[in-house]
Design an enzyme around this catalytic site. Structure first.
Site, short mmCIF file in Angstrom:
data_model
loop_
_atom_site.label_atom_id
_atom_site.label_comp_id
_atom_site.label_asym_id
_atom_site.label_seq_id
_atom_site.Cartn_x
_atom_site.Cartn_y
_atom_site.Cartn_z
N ASN A 80 -17.96 -3.47 -2.07
CA ASN A 80 -16.78 -4.17 -1.54
C ASN A 80 -16.87 -5.68 -1.73
OD1 ASN A 80 -18.43 -5.27 0.43
ND2 ASN A 80 -17.99 -3.65 1.90
N CYS A 111 -8.87 2.37 -4.04
CA CYS A 111 -10.08 1.98 -3.31
C CYS A 111 -9.69 2.01 -1.85
CB CYS A 111 -10.57 0.61 -3.77
SG CYS A 111 -9.29 -0.64 -3.95
N SER A 112 -9.79 0.92 -1.14
CA SER A 112 -9.30 0.96 0.24
C SER A 112 -7.83 0.58 0.27
CB SER A 112 -10.11 0.00 1.11
OG SER A 112 -11.44 0.46 1.21
N ASP A 113 -7.55 -0.69 -0.03
CA ASP A 113 -6.16 -1.12 -0.03
C ASP A 113 -5.54 -1.03 -1.41
OD1 ASP A 113 -5.84 -1.74 2.72
OD2 ASP A 113 -7.13 -3.49 2.41
N GLY A 114 -6.36 -0.84 -2.40
CA GLY A 114 -5.83 -0.67 -3.74
C GLY A 114 -5.39 -1.96 -4.38
N ASP A 172 -8.01 -4.64 -4.98
CA ASP A 172 -9.14 -5.34 -5.57
C ASP A 172 -9.82 -4.49 -6.65
OD1 ASP A 172 -8.91 -7.69 -4.06
OD2 ASP A 172 -9.84 -6.72 -2.35
N ARG A 177 -8.26 -14.31 -1.71
CA ARG A 177 -9.50 -14.13 -2.46
C ARG A 177 -10.04 -15.45 -3.01
NH1 ARG A 177 -9.52 -10.51 0.10
NH2 ARG A 177 -9.08 -8.33 -0.38
#
Lengths: 660, 763
Positions: free
Chosen positions: A275, A338-341, A343, A384
């Site tokens: 992550n 991924c998680s939020d899609g 990164d 980011r």
């Protein structure tokens, strides 16, 4: 301006990283947009310009006899060590910079004051350079199985998605809506890449809110719709780019991953990319290795390995390779999340597209790729890359990693990319510089609200205008190799991945590569061109002579056509020169001082200029201009970056010098 | 990592008997005709038919059938089957596709997998079991494996023992070169044409071998060394058997002095001149003075060296034994490196690749040699002080350091003939013990890959300055390989004297009339035409290299210069080859030596400050200036810049191969362009010269392997290019699999045959 406590400090020393004994004495200026250091040395008056938005940390170190040490670290990996004589000045500079480098509203960012002296029309044209709908058309969309959906009109369904999205035809608004409710931040599966040849697609989304047992019929239908949109395959891959442990942990929070029992005909796959927090600290560790003064071989290799950076790069590449293989070799569609899609998903989708489609390996195609997979799909640039003052835990080098993946690919396939390393470095620079509006905000919605396109300029237009600087001379668009899929060895070859000196050490003068093959090639190409032109001129002369000869005597046979070997175009504009002309010209060619020796050294000289002409990459540029009006002048004056101008000056200086 | 398995051919265990009946029926008549290609003097010692050569570790479907032959030169596998999966094979004229020279063999392991036994075969050993397979570990990192399931057990055993015996000869004269050259002498007795020496007939430029007085004399003149002379005091090796017959000494020392002094040095290796800087500083190498009492000898020699310096500057002594890793450490590092690149399973090193690499210390040593050489470059160039390299015997580390210093300082040594003359001068003639260090007789405890270390360090410079060298990395790799072919006299002996002595003995025993010659004339490695065709030799040429250029062509009108803003960056080619050679053209206005001085030293050296500060400044200033490729080169030494030489160490690893990728693709494109430039300049020159017809005769040749077919050439990267090019890893079994999925192959049941530790050693 109100944040600047002291606009100018004199007798500041700038330490040289390589040789600690050399320190340049000069004056430090603070402006609304830049930190500028001007050396006192009268012959050079070398200037170092740093954009506030590039500064990542400022560190006030212990005061010594010589003064107060200030350490400025930049996001483009530049490191500035200043010694300010007076503690009070140092503190003022420190406090001012702390505020200046942490803007609170977008309007404070440089792109809103940056004016490259283009008129309105040019600016608008710049924003029109890339067109995503055109890109989808190129992929062959809309088509038999995919359509443009207006379900996200006015960002009604998902505020971090773009308005224009492609979804399977069989996915009704009801299914999409249902699916979106079952996905983190309502980021439902949408198309990222479509392969005309295999009909397989790469779709992307966020994680499902499956928890331990939850199901959603619409979401299951959505995945079926994606599968059916590819008649060539009876299953789809679902790729979760997270490590399995992380995904399992998410289940406790009501999130998680797809259960293969609930979704028919899916093949589920974890790919352990770590992550953003792991990546941030990994980069930090690697930069510490870069900052070591004369590290031993062992310090370097151990440090590099312990940072884990190259391992993470490899994980991203592996994921991209996996997807590219699925699409190209198995003809299967892939859903990536991924998680939020926003990164890892963005990284992996764009690496896979790059491997699959040669279009993305062209200059324009690469811009489109970033525009599509990163900008439009809501990669949180602001968070980011810390453009505005925010949560430091949100900062992570996500796109940096993608850019490095591209570089690693370029190293392995030197002829497959139309652009060169410089192009990547400049993009990385401008992601942080906030000089152009492209990478502002966290989503398309925010950018539209801010009216970015009316108030700022587009980086793509700027890069496109200067594309001559970014070309890879080894690339040939018509070559068969550049058209296919890039196939990486699939074995776990960690030795394939290298430390990117050109990026992370790019401000270390002594560490930069001194010669690049491509720069040489550029020179050779130029030479070829010159020879061709001369050949052309000589041919014409020859023809004229022959005509004369033919007129005199028809007996003489015609010599064979010299151009058949090269097939050079012939044109009429060159004039026939007599040999006397020629040698005369040779003599008038600028002779060089002995210290420059010959053509070769001239070539090298110019290459160094080339290097420093990298905008702002050469923070150390020689500028002739006075410094009186520095604080109000836009440093770039029409061009994007200060040193580009100055490099040009230097070029012409060079010429003058050579002529002298 | 991925559960996805690429479509693979069905797995077939090689434990099963191979395809029966019809296969055998088919191959039988074929195999009978299979005969090896033999060189003059080469004889077949033993052979066995129906041998299977394994191509992949996880499947036997690609295996080749043929005959395994042991000769006194090589092991040869002769087959009619085409090599599968191979896209390109760099053909060596001396060796067939499947051949391994005996001197390239590192270890021979016979295995019987039914009895689960294995044995490492030494010379004159017995083997109690019948081998079912034979594994050959090669010095160049390859591993070759043969299966004897279908061959006669006795003849299989005999071949294994023969290979073991002949690859580990007890005497130097048993090395094949003697037999070969003996045969040549006998056969050339009838033909007047003698043996090729030096550059040979194929070489465009003859490489000075430094066997003769004149070569040394020419070198002294070339470097402009004053105060130095060639001495013939060792003619007939009267003084020392490990020095060349001719060498260069300070003019102030008379031959009588030399004779007296020589007794004080280990091996009587008194100071030898290597090279002189244009500023007069000399590079000298010497063995240590034996006896501390004789310090004054040392002092007198130093005084003589000082006298030979135009500024009478002092002498800087560098004790290499104290500053650099010793030969045992270097050997240990190399063994670890080999283990890392060859044996260690990927899965284990995957996560720890960098630290594993670091723990070999190989790169660290390469860097240490580069750094030390660069420091001496500073002493010679900037401090203008002569340097004396001191080492116990003065024939190991000194070879590496002396060569590297010269490569950095003198552009001549970056050309092919120059580099070759450097190897002759600093290695072969200076008495580097190739026989022991390469361990040709397999019983030396003194094995150490110093020459490879030098090639690696040179590669680092080539990698950092890709346009500064006339040769390519292929050339360096092939040169390294050539040390393991026992045909050339170049890398066979411990000293020139040994060559003369051994070959004279041999000649007497074989009744060869030597005449005036001092020993037999062995073929020289520099006669590349013995190994490669003219076309293949062009791969040695670096397309980026531009010889010392002369303004021969400029566009007559100004228009050529308005095209780009970087217009002055054009380079020019097309100078006559003699100029590239480092020799000065008469009226050529670019003084090579002088320009070196002027560029490197724009101002007198600052004497203030300690030597270390000066060194730092010297490096710093040099780095800030644009590099002159025909002047001084200094290596960058940071961790990011010292790299593993992948072409050399990974070329046999199938998994490391990038299809249509790697530097070779750039090399290919560059070659096309360089060729195009060559063609154009030749055409131009012909235009100017007059007779047009002659132009086309010349156009036929090219110095590039890849030829341009005109600017519209759109053929793209040839499919046979890979990062291993021109070598092919196919058939090398160092890794688990050929299909690129070692893990899956492993999991699907491939036997880990390479780790023979599981087998019981035969007692």
């Amino acid at each position: 301006m109100e944040h600047i406590r002291t606009p100018k400090v004199e007798n500041v020393r700038l330490l040289d990283r390589i040789s600690s004994k050399k320190a340049a004495l000069g004056t430090l200026y603070l402006t609304a947009t830049h930190v500028i250091f001007v050396e006192n040395a009268p012959d050079t008056r070398k200037e170092t310009w740093i954009l506030h938005s590039q500064i990542s940390t400022i560190e006030k170190q212990a005061t010594t006899a010589t003064g107060c040490h200030l350490l400025i670290r930049c996001k483009n990996f530049q490191l500035l060590q200043l010694i300010i004589p007076q503690e009070r000045d140092c503190h003022d500079v420190y406090i001012s910079l702390i505020r200046l480098t942490r803007p609170v509203k977008y309007e404070e960012l440089y792109c809103f004051s940056f004016n490259p002296k283009l008129d309105k029309e040019e600016r608008e044209q710049g924003w029109l350079l890339l067109d995503l709908s055109e890109e989808y058309r190129r992929m062959g969309l809309p088509g038999e199985h995919w359509q443009l959906s207006d379900v996200n009109r006015d960002y009604r369904v998902c505020d971090s998605y773009p308005t224009e999205l492609y979804v399977p035809k069989s996915a009704t608004a009801h299914i999409i809506l249902g699916s979106s409710k079952f996905r983190s931040r309502r980021r439902f599966p949408a198309l990222s890449y479509y392969s005309k040849e295999s009909h397989a697609s790469i779709c992307r989304s966020s994680q499902p809110l499956s928890g331990f047992s939850a199901r959603c019929l619409e979401d299951e239908q959505m995945l079926q719709a994606i599968r059916k949109a590819n008649p060539g395959s009876d299953f789809i891959y679902v790729v979760d780019t997270r490590p399995k442990l992380n995904a399992m942990a998410n289940r406790a929070a009501g999130k998680g991953y797809e259960n293969e029992d609930n979704y028919s005909n899916i093949k589920f796959q974890f790919i352990g990319i770590e992550n953003i927090h792991v990546m941030r600290s990994s980069l930090q560790k690697m930069l510490e290795v870069c900052e070591l003064k004369s590290p031993s071989m062992s310090d370097f290799l151990w440090g590099l390995e312990n940072s884990g950076w190259l391992r993470h790069i490899k994980a991203i590449m592996d994921a991209g390779t996996f997807i590219a293989k699925a699409v190209a070799e198995e003809g299967a569609s892939v859903l990536v999340h991924c998680s939020d899609g926003w990164d890892r998903t963005a990284q992996v989708c764009s690496v896979a597209s790059l491997l699959l489609d040669p279009h993305y390996r062209t200059l324009k195609g690469f811009m489109v790729l970033i525009e599509k997979d990163w900008i439009s799909f809501g990669h949180k640039f602001n968070h980011r890359y810390g453009n505005l003052d925010g949560d430091p835990k949100e900062i992570s080098p996500v796109i940096d990693q993608f850019i490095e993946c591209v570089w690693q690919l370029m190293e392995q396939f030197p002829c497959a990319f139309e652009f060169n390393e410089r192009f990547l470095i400049h993009i990385q620079h401008h992601i942080y510089s906030c000089q152009f509006g492209n990478f502002l905000c966290n989503s398309q919605k925010e950018r539209r609200e801010l009216k970015i396109q009316e108030r700022t300029y587009s980086l793509w237009a700027h890069l496109w205008k200067n594309r001559a600087d970014y070309m890879n001379p080894l690339f040939r668009a018509d070559h068969s190799q550049t058209q296919g899929i890039l196939r990486l060895p699939t074995a776990p070859c960690n030795f394939m991945y290298k430390f990117w000196s050109g990026m992370y050490n790019r401000f270390e003068k002594g560490l930069q590569p001194r010669q690049s093959v491509t720069d040489y090639l550029m020179a050779v190409k130029e030479e070829t061109q010159q020879l061709e032109e001369e050949l052309e001129a000589l041919q014409e002369r020859l023809e004229k002579i022959q005509k004369v000869q033919l007129n005199c005597s028809k007996v003489k046979s015609k010599p064979s056509e010299p151009s058949k070997h090269s097939g050079f175009p012939t044109s009429d504009n060159s004039t026939a020169n007599t040999p006397q002309d020629y040698s005369g010209n040779m003599k008038s060619f600028p002779s060089r001082s002995p210290s420059q020796g010959d053509e070769d050294s001239a070539l090298i000289l110019t290459q160094d200029n080339l290097k420093s002409s990298d905008p702002d990459l050469s923070a150390n540029s020689d500028q002739e201009s006075g410094v009186e009006d520095l604080s109000c002048r836009s440093p770039s004056g029409g061009e994007c970056a200060p040193s580009e101008d100055s490099a040009k000056d230097r070029d012409s200086d060079e010429a003058v010098f050579l002529m002298a | 990592m991925f559960s996805l398995k690429p479509p693979r051919p069905t797995f077939r265990s090689y434990l099963l008997p191979p395809p029966q009946a019809e296969d055998k029926f088919d191959s039988e008549p074929k195999i009978k005709k299979l005969e090896p290609v033999l060189l003059p003097g080469e004889i077949v010692v033993n052979e066995v038919s129906f041998v299977r050569k394994c191509i992949a570790t996880d499947t036997s479907q690609y295996d080749l059938w043929g005959k395994l032959i042991c000769s006194n030169f090589k092991i040869s596998f002769v087959t009619d089957d085409p090599m599968p999966l191979q896209k390109f094979h760099y053909r060596n004229l001396l060796l067939g596709e499947h051949d391994v020279p005996l001197t390239c063999i590192e270890q021979i392991v016979a295995v019987n997998d039914h009895k689960r036994k294995q044995k490492v075969l030494g010379p004159n050993q017995k083997l109690k079991f019948n081998p079912t397979e034979l594994i050959i570990y090669c010095k160049d990192f390859r591993i070759v494996r043969f299966r004897f399931d279908e061959s006669g057990p006795e003849s299989a055993k005999k071949v294994c023992l023969a290979i073991a015996h002949y690859s580990q000869p007890t005497d130097l004269q048993l090395l094949f070169a003697f037999e070969y050259v003996g045969k040549k002498y006998h056969s050339s007795a009838s033909t007047p044409n003698g043996l090729p020496a030096g550059g040979g007939p194929g070489g465009a430029q003859k490489t000075p071998l430094f066997e003769a007085y004149s070569d040394w004399d020419r070198e002294v003149k070339r470097t402009g060394a004053s105060g130095w002379r060639v001495s013939s005091v060792n003619e007939g090796y009267m003084i020392s058997t490990c020095l060349p017959e001719y060498f260069v000494v300070p003019s102030s020392l008379a031959d009588q002095d030399l004779k007296t002094f020589s007794h004080s040095f280990v091996g009587r290796r008194m100071p030898l001149w290597s090279w002189s800087h244009p500023n007069g500083s000399a590079l000298v190498r010497t063995a240590l003075v034996k006896d501390l009492q004789q310090r004054k000898i040392d002092q007198r020699i130093c005084n003589a060296i000082t006298k030979s310096h135009p500024q009478r500057s002092d002498v800087h002594k560098s004790d290499l034994d104290k500053t650099l890793p010793n030969i045992q450490e270097i050997q240990a590092a190399f063994v670890k490196l080999k283990h890392l690149c060859v044996n260690e399973p990927f899965e284990e090193t995957e996560e720890r690749w960098l630290s594993s690499l670091e723990s070999t210390r190989w790169l660290e040593y390469v860097r240490a040699f580069l750094r030390h050489s660069a420091e001496l470059v500073y002493t010679l160039d900037s401090r203008r002080v002569s340097v004396v390299l001191q080492e116990e015997e003065g024939r190991d580390l000194s070879c590496v350091v002396a060569s590297l210093v010269q490569v950095m300082l003198d552009p001549y040594f970056r050309t092919i003939p120059g580099f070759q003359s450097l190897v002759q001068k600093e290695w072969v003639m200076a008495g580097h013990q190739f026989l022991d260090r390469c361990n040709h007789l397999k019983r030396s405890e003194k094995e150490s890959p110093l020459f490879l270390l030098f090639l690696d360090a040179t590669w680092q410079l080539l990698d950092q300055f890709p346009a500064a060298f006339e040769f390519s990395e292929t050339y360096l790799a092939v040169l390294g390989d050539s040390t393991r072919i026992s045909l050339f006299g170049t890398f066979l002996f411990n000293s020139p004297h040994q060559r003369v002595k051994q070959s004279t003995e041999f000649a007497i025993s074989r009744n060869i009339q030597l005449g005036d010659e001092k020993g037999l004339k062995f073929p020289s490695v520099w006669d590349w035409s013995l190994q490669f065709t003219a076309k293949d030799r062009t791969l040695f040429h670096n397309p980026l290299y531009v010889g010392r250029s002369a303004p021969c062509v400029r566009n007559s009108s100004g228009k050529a210069f308005k095209r780009t803003k970087r217009n002055c960056s054009s380079t020019l080619r097309g100078m006559p080859a003699s100029l590239r050679n480092g020799l000065l053209g008469d009226q050529d206005s670019l003084p090579r030596r002088n320009s070196l001085i002027l560029q490197v030293r724009p101002e007198p050296p600052p004497h203030a400050g300690g030597p270390d500060g000066g060194l730092e400044r010297f490096f710093g200033e040099w780095l800030c200036r644009p590099a002159d490729l025909h002047g001084l080169l200094l290596p960058r030494l940071s961790g990011a810049h010292i790299k593993l030489w992948k072409l050399c160490y990974f070329r046999w690893v199938p998994e490391a191969q990038i299809d249509r990728g790697g530097f070779i693709t750039a090399f290919h494109r560059l070659s096309l362009l360089a060729d195009e430039v060559d063609v154009l300049s030749r055409t131009l020159r012909q235009h100017r010269a007059g007779p047009l017809e002659a132009a086309y005769a010349e156009l036929g040749q090219s110095r590039m392997y890849f030829r341009a077919r005109g600017p519209q050439d759109a053929s793209g990267t040839p499919a046979f290019l890979s990062s291993s090019f021109p070598f092919s890893p196919v058939g090398n079994l160092c890794r688990r699999s050929i299909s690129g999925t070692p893990l899956s192959a492993f999991l699907s049941g491939a036997k880990t045959w390479l780790s023979t530790e599981t087998l019981a050693p035969e007692d």
